[in-house]
Design a protein around this motif. Structure first.
Motif, PDB file in Angstrom:
ATOM      1  N   ARG A   1      -6.092  -4.316  -8.017  1.00  0.00           N
ATOM      2  CA  ARG A   1      -6.410  -5.494  -8.241  1.00  0.00           C
ATOM      3  C   ARG A   1      -5.786  -6.484  -7.004  1.00  0.00           C
ATOM      4  O   ARG A   1      -6.376  -7.076  -7.003  1.00  0.00           O
ATOM      5  CB  ARG A   1      -4.932  -5.540  -9.428  1.00  0.00           C
ATOM      6  N   THR A   2      -4.315  -6.928  -7.128  1.00  0.00           N
ATOM      7  CA  THR A   2      -4.271  -7.756  -5.915  1.00  0.00           C
ATOM      8  C   THR A   2      -3.587  -7.485  -4.535  1.00  0.00           C
ATOM      9  O   THR A   2      -2.781  -7.820  -3.886  1.00  0.00           O
ATOM     10  CB  THR A   2      -2.837  -8.663  -6.969  1.00  0.00           C
ATOM     11  N   GLU A   3      -3.666  -6.430  -4.513  1.00  0.00           N
ATOM     12  CA  GLU A   3      -3.084  -4.933  -3.207  1.00  0.00           C
ATOM     13  C   GLU A   3      -3.324  -5.376  -1.897  1.00  0.00           C
ATOM     14  O   GLU A   3      -2.491  -5.659  -1.306  1.00  0.00           O
ATOM     15  CB  GLU A   3      -3.032  -3.706  -3.560  1.00  0.00           C
ATOM     16  N   LEU A   4      -4.923  -5.840  -2.427  1.00  0.00           N
ATOM     17  CA  LEU A   4      -5.530  -6.029  -0.376  1.00  0.00           C
ATOM     18  C   LEU A   4      -5.057  -7.480   0.107  1.00  0.00           C
ATOM     19  O   LEU A   4      -5.074  -8.763  -1.050  1.00  0.00           O
ATOM     20  CB  LEU A   4      -7.225  -5.572  -0.453  1.00  0.00           C
ATOM     21  N   THR A   5      -5.416  -7.411   1.167  1.00  0.00           N
ATOM     22  CA  THR A   5      -5.318  -8.830   1.481  1.00  0.00           C
ATOM     23  C   THR A   5      -6.477  -9.658   1.466  1.00  0.00           C
ATOM     24  O   THR A   5      -8.101  -8.822   1.898  1.00  0.00           O
ATOM     25  CB  THR A   5      -5.082  -9.129   2.650  1.00  0.00           C
ATOM     26  N   TYR A   6      -7.263 -10.880   1.181  1.00  0.00           N
ATOM     27  CA  TYR A   6      -8.385 -11.084   0.958  1.00  0.00           C
ATOM     28  C   TYR A   6      -8.418 -12.237   2.234  1.00  0.00           C
ATOM     29  O   TYR A   6      -7.180 -12.949   2.537  1.00  0.00           O
ATOM     30  CB  TYR A   6      -8.997 -11.989   0.352  1.00  0.00           C
ATOM     31  N   GLY A   7      -9.451 -13.351   2.674  1.00  0.00           N
ATOM     32  CA  GLY A   7      -9.656 -14.135   3.049  1.00  0.00           C
ATOM     33  C   GLY A   7     -10.678 -14.149   4.611  1.00  0.00           C
ATOM     34  O   GLY A   7     -11.074 -15.013   5.317  1.00  0.00           O
ATOM     35  N   GLY A   8     -10.211 -12.711   4.840  1.00  0.00           N
ATOM     36  CA  GLY A   8     -10.867 -12.912   6.637  1.00  0.00           C
ATOM     37  C   GLY A   8     -11.196 -11.136   6.244  1.00  0.00           C
ATOM     38  O   GLY A   8     -10.700 -10.549   5.992  1.00  0.00           O
TER      39      GLY A   8
ATOM     40  N   TRP B   1      -8.162  -7.741   5.695  1.00  0.00           N
ATOM     41  CA  TRP B   1      -8.809  -7.291   4.712  1.00  0.00           C
ATOM     42  C   TRP B   1      -9.140  -5.330   5.165  1.00  0.00           C
ATOM     43  O   TRP B   1      -8.622  -4.608   4.619  1.00  0.00           O
ATOM     44  CB  TRP B   1      -9.901  -7.651   4.118  1.00  0.00           C
ATOM     45  N   LEU B   2      -9.597  -5.215   5.635  1.00  0.00           N
ATOM     46  CA  LEU B   2     -10.061  -4.209   6.578  1.00  0.00           C
ATOM     47  C   LEU B   2      -8.368  -3.188   6.932  1.00  0.00           C
ATOM     48  O   LEU B   2      -8.251  -2.283   6.431  1.00  0.00           O
ATOM     49  CB  LEU B   2     -10.499  -3.564   7.900  1.00  0.00           C
ATOM     50  N   TYR B   3      -7.676  -3.581   7.931  1.00  0.00           N
ATOM     51  CA  TYR B   3      -6.619  -3.631   7.976  1.00  0.00           C
ATOM     52  C   TYR B   3      -5.466  -3.224   6.539  1.00  0.00           C
ATOM     53  O   TYR B   3      -5.283  -2.152   6.894  1.00  0.00           O
ATOM     54  CB  TYR B   3      -5.681  -4.605   8.453  1.00  0.00           C
ATOM     55  N   SER B   4      -5.285  -3.895   5.636  1.00  0.00           N
ATOM     56  CA  SER B   4      -4.549  -3.476   4.526  1.00  0.00           C
ATOM     57  C   SER B   4      -6.277  -2.291   3.716  1.00  0.00           C
ATOM     58  O   SER B   4      -4.842  -2.046   3.058  1.00  0.00           O
ATOM     59  CB  SER B   4      -4.685  -5.245   3.266  1.00  0.00           C
ATOM     60  N   VAL B   5      -6.948  -2.288   3.443  1.00  0.00           N
ATOM     61  CA  VAL B   5      -7.713  -1.169   3.176  1.00  0.00           C
ATOM     62  C   VAL B   5      -7.082   0.316   3.903  1.00  0.00           C
ATOM     63  O   VAL B   5      -7.057   0.942   2.944  1.00  0.00           O
ATOM     64  CB  VAL B   5      -8.911  -1.223   2.683  1.00  0.00           C
ATOM     65  N   ILE B   6      -7.159   0.142   4.968  1.00  0.00           N
ATOM     66  CA  ILE B   6      -6.676   1.525   5.663  1.00  0.00           C
ATOM     67  C   ILE B   6      -5.522   1.585   5.186  1.00  0.00           C
ATOM     68  O   ILE B   6      -4.714   3.150   5.055  1.00  0.00           O
ATOM     69  CB  ILE B   6      -7.117   1.491   7.450  1.00  0.00           C
ATOM     70  N   GLU B   7      -4.069   0.386   5.354  1.00  0.00           N
ATOM     71  CA  GLU B   7      -2.934   0.513   4.955  1.00  0.00           C
ATOM     72  C   GLU B   7      -2.642   1.291   3.270  1.00  0.00           C
ATOM     73  O   GLU B   7      -1.909   2.187   2.876  1.00  0.00           O
ATOM     74  CB  GLU B   7      -2.098  -0.576   4.788  1.00  0.00           C
ATOM     75  N   GLN B   8      -3.611   0.655   2.797  1.00  0.00           N
ATOM     76  CA  GLN B   8      -2.862   0.838   1.040  1.00  0.00           C
ATOM     77  C   GLN B   8      -3.936   2.289   0.805  1.00  0.00           C
ATOM     78  O   GLN B   8      -4.169   2.680  -0.734  1.00  0.00           O
ATOM     79  CB  GLN B   8      -3.221  -0.310   0.338  1.00  0.00           C
ATOM     80  N   ARG B   9      -4.886   2.771   1.506  1.00  0.00           N
ATOM     81  CA  ARG B   9      -6.048   3.204   0.940  1.00  0.00           C
ATOM     82  C   ARG B   9      -5.885   4.623   0.300  1.00  0.00           C
ATOM     83  O   ARG B   9      -6.065   4.543  -1.294  1.00  0.00           O
ATOM     84  CB  ARG B   9      -7.318   4.483   2.258  1.00  0.00           C
ATOM     85  N   ASP B  10      -4.466   4.702  -0.032  1.00  0.00           N
ATOM     86  CA  ASP B  10      -4.097   6.391   0.296  1.00  0.00           C
ATOM     87  C   ASP B  10      -3.380   6.111  -1.145  1.00  0.00           C
ATOM     88  O   ASP B  10      -3.581   6.805  -2.199  1.00  0.00           O
ATOM     89  CB  ASP B  10      -3.244   7.162   0.312  1.00  0.00           C
TER      90      ASP B  10
END
Ligand code: BEZ
Ligand code: FE2
Length: 407
Positions: free
Chosen positions: A71-78, A82-91
């Protein structure tokens, strides 16, 4: 047999009134009500709301169901943030998305009139939900991995996911193959996977030219991807150029998602090889990737569709919302023709690209249809008003069966 006699039909290419439709799993006849009642005297006549509109069910060609917990976990705008935030939060995101979470995303799509979808599956965790979904599904098993030393292990995992999806025995469920992107998949892996796709006649998809970072990395081994590849993957050059990547797909027309940062030569190749572009406007905006040039695609006669992408880069899996956003994003493009093109993109054109026998109110097509209640008799700008007004969907049919009635 059932007969439905709506006030208006949007095929979606033609708008008409005064015709009824006789259907079971497929559409058998379209014509005046009395004619159909005479031909099919035992048919059940479907109840209608006032100002009823019948149109094809919508087809979402690109969604990532395994990321439906976001919902609001990932970083938007670039793209890179965003990709770094996906890798960090993926699990957390992937483990936090149970079968209930995926089923609920599938159900929400149905509520929004989506009767078929293409699901890009990274881990196979969405297989059960996709296999038991009421919708038609093309299940794209995704291949990723740019490091040669990881290739065998990654390919083995891909093959076991592909085999699992091929073991699903449900009419309306089809296995496909997704090649993640030119920057993230080694060409040897791409060749092996595309050979399987050709041998088995599977539908294929890939992300292509989504970000400026991708353009700079593929062209010059520079830009925002450079520290990412240097630090994470110990690579100082891209595994494919954009053209080398496209060349691998020659002879196997593919759904290419995003296609924002392309040049004329690449658009010519997309046209030459019969590829179809998937435009995901909300995702593109949220990840800071800019706006696709739809007029350039049209100029090069490149086919395009509209899709939602996953909830990792969207707030809703709703194609009516997505088309409305596209309508406002492409503010230089003529308004009413764009509305019509968008509706065709998520019905007849999406069905053609995914190899599905639906997406059109026409004899011989599967009866995947939406019954909507308009607020008055429609004028010639019906496609535009459909995108603006979010009219209530009263009934949804898939293969002629009612799968949803408005409560
Ligand atoms: C890779 O496996 O090489 C990769 C995965 C995600 C983004 C970029 C590269
Ligand atoms: Fe995607």
């Amino acid at each position: 047999m059932k007969i439905i006699n709506p006030d208006t039909i949007l095929s979606p290419v033609h708008q008409s009134s005064g015709s009824a439709i006789a259907f079971d799993k497929t559409i058998h006849a379209i014509g005046p009500l009395q004619e159909l009642l005479d031909t099919y005297p035992d048919a059940e006549l479907i109840d209608l709301p006032r100002n009823s509109l019948l149109m094809p069910g919508l087809i979402n060609p690109h969604v990532h169901l395994e990321f439906s917990a976001n919902r609001t976990e990932l970083t938007y705008g670039g793209f890179l943030p965003w990709l770094y935030s996906v890798i960090e939060q993926r699990d957390d995101l992937v483990n936090g998305c149970s079968i209930d979470c995926i089923n609920s995303a599938v159900k929400d799509m149905l509520k929004c009139g989506i009767t078929a979808f293409g699901a890009v599956s990274s881990y196979g965790l969405d297989l059960e939900a996709a296999a038991t979904a009421p919708q038609k599904v093309v299940f794209f098993n995704e291949l990723i991995g740019s490091q040669a030393q990881m290739a065998d292990a990654l390919f083995g995992d891909f093959i076991s996911r592909l085999n699992a999806s091929e073991a699903v025995d449900r009419e309306g469920f089809h296995s496909g193959i997704a090649i993640h992107s030119p920057y993230s998949v080694h060409p040897i892996l791409i060749k092996k996977a595309l050979q399987i796709a050709k041998d088995k006649n599977l539908v294929t998809t890939a992300h292509f030219m989504e970000s400026l970072a991708e353009r700079e990395w593929l062209d010059k081994n520079e830009g925002d991807f450079k520290p990412f590849f240097n630090d994470f993957l110990k690579q100082n050059s891209a595994v494919n150029s954009a053209e080398e990547f496209l060349e691998l797909f020659r002879g196997h027309s593919t759904l290419m998602t995003h296609v924002i940062h392309t040049n004329d030569k690449e658009l010519e190749i997309l046209h030459r090889d019969g590829h179809t572009v998937i435009h995901c406007p909300v995702s593109n905006r949220l990840l800071g990737n800019g706006a696709i040039d739809l007029d350039a695609l049209e100029k090069h006669s490149v086919k395009w569709l509209c899709g939602t992408d996953g909830l990792s880069s969207n707030y809703k899996l709703d194609l009516f919302e997505e088309m409305k956003i596209a309508l406002f994003m492409h503010s230089e493009t003529a308004l009413a023709p764009l509305a019509s093109r968008l509706l065709e993109s998520v019905t007849i054109n999406a069905a053609n690209a995914l190899g599905l026998n639906c997406g059109e109110i026409a004899v011989g097509k599967d009866a995947d249809m939406l019954l909507l209640e308009l607020d008055s008799e429609p004028n010639e700008q019906l496609p535009l008003h459909l995108l603006l007004q979010h009219y209530p969907i009263k009934k949804i049919f898939i293969d002629g069966k009612v799968v949803k009635t408005e409560e």
